[in-house]
Design a protein around this motif. Structure first.
Motif, PDB file in Angstrom:
ATOM      1  N   TYR A  45      35.916  66.519  29.837  1.00  0.00           N
ATOM      2  CA  TYR A  45      37.425  66.931  30.324  1.00  0.00           C
ATOM      3  C   TYR A  45      38.351  67.303  29.373  1.00  0.00           C
ATOM      4  O   TYR A  45      38.456  66.465  28.495  1.00  0.00           O
ATOM      5  N   THR A  46      39.203  68.268  29.705  1.00  0.00           N
ATOM      6  CA  THR A  46      40.217  68.665  28.856  1.00  0.00           C
ATOM      7  C   THR A  46      41.651  68.076  29.321  1.00  0.00           C
ATOM      8  O   THR A  46      41.948  68.393  30.640  1.00  0.00           O
ATOM      9  N   VAL A  47      42.178  67.273  28.638  1.00  0.00           N
ATOM     10  CA  VAL A  47      43.385  66.520  28.942  1.00  0.00           C
ATOM     11  C   VAL A  47      44.771  67.658  29.176  1.00  0.00           C
ATOM     12  O   VAL A  47      44.797  68.432  28.395  1.00  0.00           O
ATOM     13  N   GLU A  48      45.362  67.616  30.477  1.00  0.00           N
ATOM     14  CA  GLU A  48      46.168  68.275  30.808  1.00  0.00           C
ATOM     15  C   GLU A  48      47.624  67.325  30.749  1.00  0.00           C
ATOM     16  O   GLU A  48      47.778  66.325  30.912  1.00  0.00           O
ATOM     17  N   GLU A  49      48.795  68.284  30.853  1.00  0.00           N
ATOM     18  CA  GLU A  49      50.174  67.621  30.982  1.00  0.00           C
ATOM     19  C   GLU A  49      50.070  66.702  31.931  1.00  0.00           C
ATOM     20  O   GLU A  49      49.714  67.217  33.304  1.00  0.00           O
ATOM     21  N   GLY A  50      50.577  65.494  31.988  1.00  0.00           N
ATOM     22  CA  GLY A  50      50.813  64.967  33.182  1.00  0.00           C
ATOM     23  C   GLY A  50      49.604  63.785  33.460  1.00  0.00           C
ATOM     24  O   GLY A  50      49.466  62.664  34.060  1.00  0.00           O
ATOM     25  N   ASP A  51      48.566  63.833  32.733  1.00  0.00           N
ATOM     26  CA  ASP A  51      47.120  63.005  32.758  1.00  0.00           C
ATOM     27  C   ASP A  51      47.508  61.647  32.199  1.00  0.00           C
ATOM     28  O   ASP A  51      48.113  61.862  31.063  1.00  0.00           O
ATOM     29  N   THR A  52      46.997  61.003  32.748  1.00  0.00           N
ATOM     30  CA  THR A  52      46.792  59.540  31.901  1.00  0.00           C
ATOM     31  C   THR A  52      45.503  59.193  31.939  1.00  0.00           C
ATOM     32  O   THR A  52      44.389  59.492  32.732  1.00  0.00           O
ATOM     33  N   LEU A  53      45.021  58.305  31.038  1.00  0.00           N
ATOM     34  CA  LEU A  53      43.530  57.725  31.028  1.00  0.00           C
ATOM     35  C   LEU A  53      43.130  57.289  32.443  1.00  0.00           C
ATOM     36  O   LEU A  53      41.855  57.487  32.975  1.00  0.00           O
ATOM     37  N   TYR A  54      43.992  56.567  33.116  1.00  0.00           N
ATOM     38  CA  TYR A  54      43.802  56.125  34.449  1.00  0.00           C
ATOM     39  C   TYR A  54      43.599  56.999  35.534  1.00  0.00           C
ATOM     40  O   TYR A  54      42.562  56.804  36.418  1.00  0.00           O
TER      41      TYR A  54
END
Length: 252
Positions: free
Chosen positions: A35-44
């Protein structure tokens, strides 16, 4: 006899070397979901989306106890096989990032729409209730769909008048607020301990911020419109990342 032992030892060393190389090659062929982390994502939120325990997700990706991630980071979404080193995990993540960067803009758009992951865990699992959390109903209303039913099978939908107050079902800390998870509308996720999270979807308004500590019964949002343009709250409880039946935890 001496020559025989020398030949046997040489054969044994060759076998060990061959097995080691095969193991390394197998590890490098490990092709996990990413998964590619995007703006606004958190680990949770990423763990929640894929039905994972946030602690395991952090461990697999070498993320520290602060759980900090950044847009563009590539995360693996499955446990590395035995014998795979952190360096090999990093190599797999880097290769996945390179593949992501090489996709066409159209493919990237499609990937974003589906969560930009190569597969998602479904995970619905029943676990015994825990006696050390004082669970309460987030609001009063008719339960429209039971756990395991319909398109939002990971939780229950509670009918309520639009704008009704939504309350924390147990004390904890707000670890996510936003609308980045498709199908949940404006969503609130609360961490209650190292095992349990609760989630509140389809809010009209969110009245808390990430990092806020909340008490059981504290107002955290207002009911908005869910599926079918009907006013409702979508409510979930997750145990170690797995969705469990909220009705087994809520008091009568």
């Amino acid at each position: 006899m001496k020559r025989y032992w020398q030949v046997s030892l040489l054969n044994l060393l060759s076998l060990v070397l061959a097995l080691s190389l095969a193991a390394c090659a197998g590890a490098l062929r490990w092709d996990p979901l990413t998964y590619t982390v995007e703006e606004g994502d958190t680990l949770y939120s990423i763990a929640f989306r894929h039905g994972l325990d946030y602690r395991a997700l952090a461990e697999w990706n070498g993320i520290g106890s602060n759980y900090l991630i950044y847009p563009g980071d590539e995360l693996v979404l499955s446990r590395p096989p035995a014998g795979v080193s952190p360096e090999q995990v990093a190599e797999v993540r880097e290769q996945s990032a390179d593949r992501e960067a090489g996709r066409s803009s159209a493919s990237s758009g499609d990937a974003r729409a589906s969560g930009r992951s190569r597969g998602q865990g479904s995970g619905t699992q029943s676990m015994p209730p825990r006696g050390d959390i004082d669970w309460q109903w987030p609001l009063e209303g008719e339960v429209l769909n039971q756990f395991g039913e319909g398109s939002m099978a990971r939780g229950i939908q509670i009918a309520a008048e639009e704008g009704s107050d939504v309350h924390a079902a147990a004390s904890g800390r707000v670890v996510y607020t936003g609308s980045g998870l498709i199908g949940y509308g404006k969503l609130i996720i609360i961490k209650h301990d190292d095992v349990y999270l609760s989630a509140y979807g389809h809010n009209q308004d969110i009245l808390v911020e990430e990092g806020d500590d909340v008490d059981v019964g504290e107002r955290i949002g207002r009911v908005g419109l869910g599926r079918g343009n009907r006013s409702m709250l979508h409510f979930e409880i997750r145990a170690e990342g797995q969705a469990v039946d909220p009705m087994r935890y809520l008091s009568d």
